[in-house]
Design an enzyme around this catalytic site. Structure first.
Site, mmCIF file in Angstrom:
data_model
loop_
_atom_site.group_PDB
_atom_site.id
_atom_site.type_symbol
_atom_site.label_atom_id
_atom_site.label_comp_id
_atom_site.label_asym_id
_atom_site.label_seq_id
_atom_site.Cartn_x
_atom_site.Cartn_y
_atom_site.Cartn_z
ATOM 1 N N LYS A 1 44.793 37.377 5.265
ATOM 2 C CA LYS A 1 46.085 37.169 5.894
ATOM 3 C C LYS A 1 45.980 37.358 7.402
ATOM 4 C CE LYS A 1 48.044 39.461 1.885
ATOM 5 N NZ LYS A 1 48.196 40.835 1.404
ATOM 6 N N GLU B 1 39.745 32.823 12.492
ATOM 7 C CA GLU B 1 39.641 34.164 11.916
ATOM 8 C C GLU B 1 40.106 35.185 12.958
ATOM 9 O OE1 GLU B 1 39.819 36.120 9.705
ATOM 10 O OE2 GLU B 1 37.938 36.769 8.810
ATOM 11 N N ASP C 1 33.213 40.775 12.701
ATOM 12 C CA ASP C 1 32.760 42.164 12.663
ATOM 13 C C ASP C 1 31.301 42.186 12.193
ATOM 14 O OD1 ASP C 1 33.242 45.008 12.771
ATOM 15 O OD2 ASP C 1 33.598 45.023 10.623
ATOM 16 N N VAL D 1 40.741 48.258 14.983
ATOM 17 C CA VAL D 1 41.974 47.818 15.643
ATOM 18 C C VAL D 1 42.973 47.223 14.655
ATOM 19 C CG1 VAL D 1 40.970 47.464 17.932
ATOM 20 C CG2 VAL D 1 40.873 45.605 16.255
ATOM 21 N N ARG E 1 50.363 44.867 10.589
ATOM 22 C CA ARG E 1 50.079 43.471 10.924
ATOM 23 C C ARG E 1 51.082 42.890 11.915
ATOM 24 N NH1 ARG E 1 46.053 41.423 7.525
ATOM 25 N NH2 ARG E 1 46.126 42.099 5.357
HETATM 26 P P1 IMP Z 1 33.161 40.762 8.646
HETATM 27 O O1 IMP Z 1 32.724 40.083 7.419
HETATM 28 O O2 IMP Z 1 32.729 42.202 8.676
HETATM 29 O O3 IMP Z 1 32.808 40.057 9.927
HETATM 30 O O4 IMP Z 1 34.671 40.912 8.417
HETATM 31 C C1 IMP Z 1 35.694 40.446 9.116
HETATM 32 C C2 IMP Z 1 36.935 40.942 8.421
HETATM 33 O O5 IMP Z 1 36.952 42.380 8.387
HETATM 34 C C3 IMP Z 1 38.146 40.556 9.177
HETATM 35 O O6 IMP Z 1 38.697 39.383 8.657
HETATM 36 C C4 IMP Z 1 39.075 41.731 8.965
HETATM 37 O O7 IMP Z 1 39.825 41.518 7.791
HETATM 38 C C5 IMP Z 1 38.210 42.898 8.721
HETATM 39 N N1 IMP Z 1 38.047 43.770 9.912
HETATM 40 C C6 IMP Z 1 36.913 44.010 10.588
HETATM 41 N N2 IMP Z 1 37.128 44.825 11.619
HETATM 42 C C7 IMP Z 1 38.444 45.108 11.610
HETATM 43 C C8 IMP Z 1 39.294 45.900 12.458
HETATM 44 O O8 IMP Z 1 38.903 46.520 13.459
HETATM 45 N N3 IMP Z 1 40.606 45.940 12.111
HETATM 46 C C9 IMP Z 1 41.117 45.271 11.041
HETATM 47 N N4 IMP Z 1 40.363 44.514 10.227
HETATM 48 C C10 IMP Z 1 39.039 44.439 10.503
HETATM 49 MG MG MG Z 2 40.404 39.247 7.566
#
Ligand code: IMP
Ligand code: MG
Length: 179
Positions: free
Chosen positions: A40, A96, A100, A150, A162
Site C-alpha cells: 500500500k 515504490e 531498502d 521512516v 501512512r
Molecule cells: P526491501 O525489499 O527491503 O527493499 O523492501 C522495501 C519495502 O520495505 C518497502 O516497500 C516498505 O514496505 C518496507 N520498508 C523498508 N524500509 C522502511 C521504512 O523505513 N519505513 C517503512 N517501510 C519500510
Molecule cells: Mg512497501
C-alpha cells in the site's frame, strides 16, 4: 501520537516529486506510460508523481508481502496481488515508496520483465543504500536517506502513520526489539 522527528517536509517532497515527474515526462515524450504501484506504501507517492507527468498514463497496482508488521525483512517476497491488466508491450513505471534491502524490487522487476513490457523503469521516493542485501539501482530516486526507519507519506509501521503528510523518523523505542 509519539513525538516524531521530521526528516523530509511536505514541501521538500512536493518539490522533488515535481522534478521527478518532469524528468519522466522528458524521458517518455510522445509515449503512453503505465504506472504500477506497489501497495500500500506507494499509493500516496504514485498519486502525486503521476499528476506531475504530462503524458497519457494509466494506473495498475501490485501487492507483495515480506515484512508482515515487523521491520526485519524475512528474506522472502510473495506476490499477494498481481496487476489487473497485462503489462506486455507497455512502458511500465514501477512505483515504490522505498528501496531498502532490494529484495522486493529485485523480485518485482524479474516478475514484470517476464511479461515482456516494452520498457520497464523503476521510480522510488526513498533509497536507503546502507541496508542493501541484493544489489539494486532504481532509475528515478527521490531522496537517499540514512539508515533510519521512516513513516508517513504512505509509509507505515504496523499499518500506522501512512497518512502523515511529512516523512518522519520513528523513534527506536517504537520500533521495539525487532531491529
Ligand atoms: P526491501 O525489499 O527491503 O527493499 O523492501 C522495501 C519495502 O520495505 C518497502 O516497500 C516498505 O514496505 C518496507 N520498508 C523498508 N524500509 C522502511 C521504512 O523505513 N519505513 C517503512 N517501510 C519500510
Ligand atoms: Mg512497501
Amino acid at each position: 501520537m509519539s513525538d516524531l522527528k521530521v526528516l523530509l517536509t511536505r514541501e521538500q517532497i512536493a518539490e522533488r516529486v515535481r522534478a521527478m515527474g518532469e524528468e519522466i515526462t522528458r524521458d517518455f515524450a510522445g509515449r503512453k506510460v503505465t504506472f504500477v504501484g506497489v501497495l500500500k506504501g506507494a499509493a500516496v507517492f504514485l498519486s502525486d508523481l503521476a499528476r506531475c507527468v504530462a503524458l497519457e498514463g494509466s494506473f495498475d497496482f501490485i501487492a507483495v508481502s515480506g515484512y508482515g508488521n515487523g521491520v526485519v525483512h524475512s528474506g522472502e517476497v510473495r506476490l499477494t496481488k498481481d496487476v489487473d491488466e497485462s503489462v506486455a508491450g507497455k512502458n511500465v513505471i514501477l512505483v515504490e515508496d522505498i528501496l531498502d534491502t532490494g529484495l522486493t524490487l529485485s523480485y518485482l522487476t524479474r516478475l514484470l520483465s517476464a511479461h515482456q513490457p516494452r520498457s520497464l523503469k523503476v521510480a522510488v521516493l526513498l533509497d536507503k543504500p546502507a541496508r542493501r542485501i541484493q544489489p539494486y539501482r532504481a532509475d528515478y530516486v527521490g531522496f537517499e536517506i540514512p539508515d533510519e526507519f521512516v513513516v508517513g507519506y504512505g509509509l507505515d509501521h504496523a499499518q500506522r502513520y501512512r497518512n502523515l503528510p511529512d516523512i518522519c523518523i520513528l523513534p527506536v523505542d517504537e520500533l521495539g526489539a525487532s531491529r
